[in-house]
Motif scaffolding. Sequence first.
Motif, PDB file in Angstrom:
ATOM      1  N   THR A  36       0.836  -1.195   0.000  1.00 25.63           N
ATOM      2  CA  THR A  36       0.000   0.000   0.000  1.00 25.63           C
ATOM      3  C   THR A  36       0.870   1.243   0.000  1.00 25.63           C
ATOM      4  O   THR A  36       1.738   1.395   0.864  1.00 25.63           O
ATOM      5  N   ILE A  37       0.649   2.102  -0.975  1.00 30.33           N
ATOM      6  CA  ILE A  37       1.327   3.394  -1.046  1.00 30.33           C
ATOM      7  C   ILE A  37       0.351   4.431  -0.498  1.00 30.33           C
ATOM      8  O   ILE A  37      -0.710   4.677  -1.082  1.00 30.33           O
ATOM      9  N   ASN A  38       0.685   5.018   0.633  1.00 30.85           N
ATOM     10  CA  ASN A  38      -0.195   6.008   1.255  1.00 30.85           C
ATOM     11  C   ASN A  38       0.131   7.397   0.716  1.00 30.85           C
ATOM     12  O   ASN A  38       1.184   7.959   1.019  1.00 30.85           O
ATOM     13  N   ILE A  39      -0.771   7.931  -0.081  1.00 28.75           N
ATOM     14  CA  ILE A  39      -0.568   9.247  -0.698  1.00 28.75           C
ATOM     15  C   ILE A  39      -1.194  10.299   0.197  1.00 28.75           C
ATOM     16  O   ILE A  39      -2.407  10.271   0.452  1.00 28.75           O
ATOM     17  N   PRO A  40      -0.396  11.248   0.716  1.00 24.74           N
ATOM     18  CA  PRO A  40      -0.924  12.213   1.690  1.00 24.74           C
ATOM     19  C   PRO A  40      -1.884  13.229   1.066  1.00 24.74           C
ATOM     20  O   PRO A  40      -1.645  13.748  -0.026  1.00 24.74           O
ATOM     21  N   VAL A  41      -2.975  13.472   1.771  1.00 27.23           N
ATOM     22  CA  VAL A  41      -3.932  14.500   1.368  1.00 27.23           C
ATOM     23  C   VAL A  41      -4.142  15.458   2.538  1.00 27.23           C
ATOM     24  O   VAL A  41      -3.954  15.094   3.700  1.00 27.23           O
ATOM     25  N   SER A  42      -4.505  16.686   2.217  1.00 24.11           N
ATOM     26  CA  SER A  42      -4.824  17.686   3.236  1.00 24.11           C
ATOM     27  C   SER A  42      -6.075  18.433   2.818  1.00 24.11           C
ATOM     28  O   SER A  42      -6.419  18.494   1.628  1.00 24.11           O
ATOM     29  N   ILE A  43      -6.752  19.015   3.807  1.00 20.21           N
ATOM     30  CA  ILE A  43      -7.914  19.838   3.495  1.00 20.21           C
ATOM     31  C   ILE A  43      -7.517  21.304   3.559  1.00 20.21           C
ATOM     32  O   ILE A  43      -6.587  21.693   4.251  1.00 20.21           O
ATOM     33  N   SER A  44      -8.228  22.098   2.791  1.00 25.08           N
ATOM     34  CA  SER A  44      -8.157  23.550   2.937  1.00 25.08           C
ATOM     35  C   SER A  44      -9.518  23.987   3.460  1.00 25.08           C
ATOM     36  O   SER A  44     -10.543  23.392   3.147  1.00 25.08           O
ATOM     37  N   GLY A  45      -9.524  25.001   4.282  1.00 26.54           N
ATOM     38  CA  GLY A  45     -10.777  25.383   4.925  1.00 26.54           C
ATOM     39  C   GLY A  45     -10.812  24.884   6.353  1.00 26.54           C
ATOM     40  O   GLY A  45      -9.829  24.365   6.880  1.00 26.54           O
ATOM     41  N   LEU A  46     -11.942  25.043   6.982  1.00 28.36           N
ATOM     42  CA  LEU A  46     -12.072  24.724   8.404  1.00 28.36           C
ATOM     43  C   LEU A  46     -12.243  23.231   8.642  1.00 28.36           C
ATOM     44  O   LEU A  46     -12.870  22.524   7.846  1.00 28.36           O
ATOM     45  N   ARG A  47     -11.674  22.749   9.749  1.00 28.42           N
ATOM     46  CA  ARG A  47     -11.938  21.385  10.197  1.00 28.42           C
ATOM     47  C   ARG A  47     -13.343  21.330  10.784  1.00 28.42           C
ATOM     48  O   ARG A  47     -13.869  22.340  11.261  1.00 28.42           O
ATOM     49  N   GLU A  48     -13.929  20.139  10.749  1.00 24.14           N
ATOM     50  CA  GLU A  48     -15.276  19.978  11.288  1.00 24.14           C
ATOM     51  C   GLU A  48     -15.328  18.770  12.211  1.00 24.14           C
ATOM     52  O   GLU A  48     -14.544  17.831  12.058  1.00 24.14           O
ATOM     53  N   ASN A  49     -16.256  18.800  13.145  1.00 22.96           N
ATOM     54  CA  ASN A  49     -16.383  17.717  14.117  1.00 22.96           C
ATOM     55  C   ASN A  49     -17.272  16.600  13.568  1.00 22.96           C
ATOM     56  O   ASN A  49     -18.252  16.175  14.208  1.00 22.96           O
ATOM     57  N   ARG A  50     -16.957  16.144  12.389  1.00 21.96           N
ATOM     58  CA  ARG A  50     -17.665  15.031  11.767  1.00 21.96           C
ATOM     59  C   ARG A  50     -16.770  14.421  10.704  1.00 21.96           C
ATOM     60  O   ARG A  50     -15.886  15.083  10.157  1.00 21.96           O
ATOM     61  N   ASP A  51     -16.974  13.155  10.419  1.00 22.82           N
ATOM     62  CA  ASP A  51     -16.238  12.505   9.334  1.00 22.82           C
ATOM     63  C   ASP A  51     -16.704  13.074   8.005  1.00 22.82           C
ATOM     64  O   ASP A  51     -17.903  13.306   7.799  1.00 22.82           O
ATOM     65  N   ARG A  52     -15.738  13.302   7.122  1.00 22.67           N
ATOM     66  CA  ARG A  52     -16.074  13.771   5.775  1.00 22.67           C
ATOM     67  C   ARG A  52     -15.405  12.872   4.739  1.00 22.67           C
ATOM     68  O   ARG A  52     -14.412  12.208   5.030  1.00 22.67           O
ATOM     69  N   VAL A  53     -15.954  12.857   3.550  1.00 23.26           N
ATOM     70  CA  VAL A  53     -15.512  11.926   2.510  1.00 23.26           C
ATOM     71  C   VAL A  53     -15.022  12.693   1.288  1.00 23.26           C
ATOM     72  O   VAL A  53     -15.676  13.638   0.824  1.00 23.26           O
ATOM     73  N   TYR A  54     -13.848  12.286   0.795  1.00 26.14           N
ATOM     74  CA  TYR A  54     -13.363  12.817  -0.484  1.00 26.14           C
ATOM     75  C   TYR A  54     -13.307  11.685  -1.509  1.00 26.14           C
ATOM     76  O   TYR A  54     -13.338  10.493  -1.156  1.00 26.14           O
ATOM     77  N   GLN A  55     -13.217  12.050  -2.768  1.00 22.86           N
ATOM     78  CA  GLN A  55     -13.241  11.068  -3.848  1.00 22.86           C
ATOM     79  C   GLN A  55     -12.067  11.275  -4.796  1.00 22.86           C
ATOM     80  O   GLN A  55     -11.509  12.374  -4.899  1.00 22.86           O
ATOM     81  N   ALA A  56     -11.689  10.195  -5.481  1.00 19.62           N
ATOM     82  CA  ALA A  56     -10.578  10.247  -6.438  1.00 19.62           C
ATOM     83  C   ALA A  56     -10.855   9.263  -7.570  1.00 19.62           C
ATOM     84  O   ALA A  56     -11.691   8.353  -7.439  1.00 19.62           O
ATOM     85  N   TYR A  57     -10.150   9.448  -8.673  1.00 22.79           N
ATOM     86  CA  TYR A  57     -10.295   8.539  -9.810  1.00 22.79           C
ATOM     87  C   TYR A  57      -8.962   8.404 -10.529  1.00 22.79           C
ATOM     88  O   TYR A  57      -8.065   9.249 -10.372  1.00 22.79           O
ATOM     89  N   VAL A  58      -8.815   7.339 -11.301  1.00 24.29           N
ATOM     90  CA  VAL A  58      -7.621   7.122 -12.116  1.00 24.29           C
ATOM     91  C   VAL A  58      -7.878   7.654 -13.515  1.00 24.29           C
ATOM     92  O   VAL A  58      -8.896   7.325 -14.141  1.00 24.29           O
TER      93      VAL A  58
END
Length: 245
Positions: A36-58
């Motif tokens: 497994t290659i763990n590719i780092p991601v970061s958010i811009s904007g405010l953090r929130e007190n809930r799980d959030r989901v991002y998406q990606a594609y090849v």
Amino acid sequence: MITYNHNAGIYFNLSKNERDSIVYSFAYDITKSSDTINIPVSISGLRENRDRVYQAYVETDSSSAQEGLHYKKLEEGYAISAGEGKGFLPFIVYNTPDLEENSVSVIIKLKESSDFNVDNPQIIRAKVVFSARLEEPIWWSMWLGEYSRTKHQLFIIATDQTSLTMDGLDAPKNLYFVDLLRIMLNNPFEWVNKNPEKGYLLRTDDNGITYKFYHKDNPERTILLRKNAGTGVFQFIDELGKEVR
């Protein structure tokens, strides 16, 4: 300028070198059938007190790797845990035999989800290049003579070393490692029997005409053994069809 209170976005948090490409190799450990290659991601904007989901594609048109063969299909979505500003996209790659000859690449892009936008196209792309190919190191000819990738792989297996020095004062130590390889090459069957902790096995698919040397955790990555007609001894065969000596 992106500020901390703008609408939440997601981007790949890569170094300057990684921005060009993330390079991975199975070459130094053929026991792995996948990784497994763990590719780092970061958010811009405010953090929130809930799980959030991002998406990606090849981006398949720009990728030479094949889904299902070289890598696992991406998930529908990946979570950023509540209160977190960073995470990883786990990209699972497979150690296939063709990677010994060629490297393959994948372009992964982030896309807008219900939780995150992708405002900056310059930082939503990651290129992953991976292979299982060894290359001749500068120190090789000083201690080990003729090079082949198969011999290099066997050296790593026999010695648990990935490099030797070029310092003459290290000759006793380096020659000890060379001798470990020689012992393995001279009698692969005895080596397998005496080193069960390493997890390597031999099997024949043609009633003993040839044998395949492999690790129990990755039986598809094999090295061929063939009997020398003159000596009657089984020898490892390299990628060019020559006996490893």
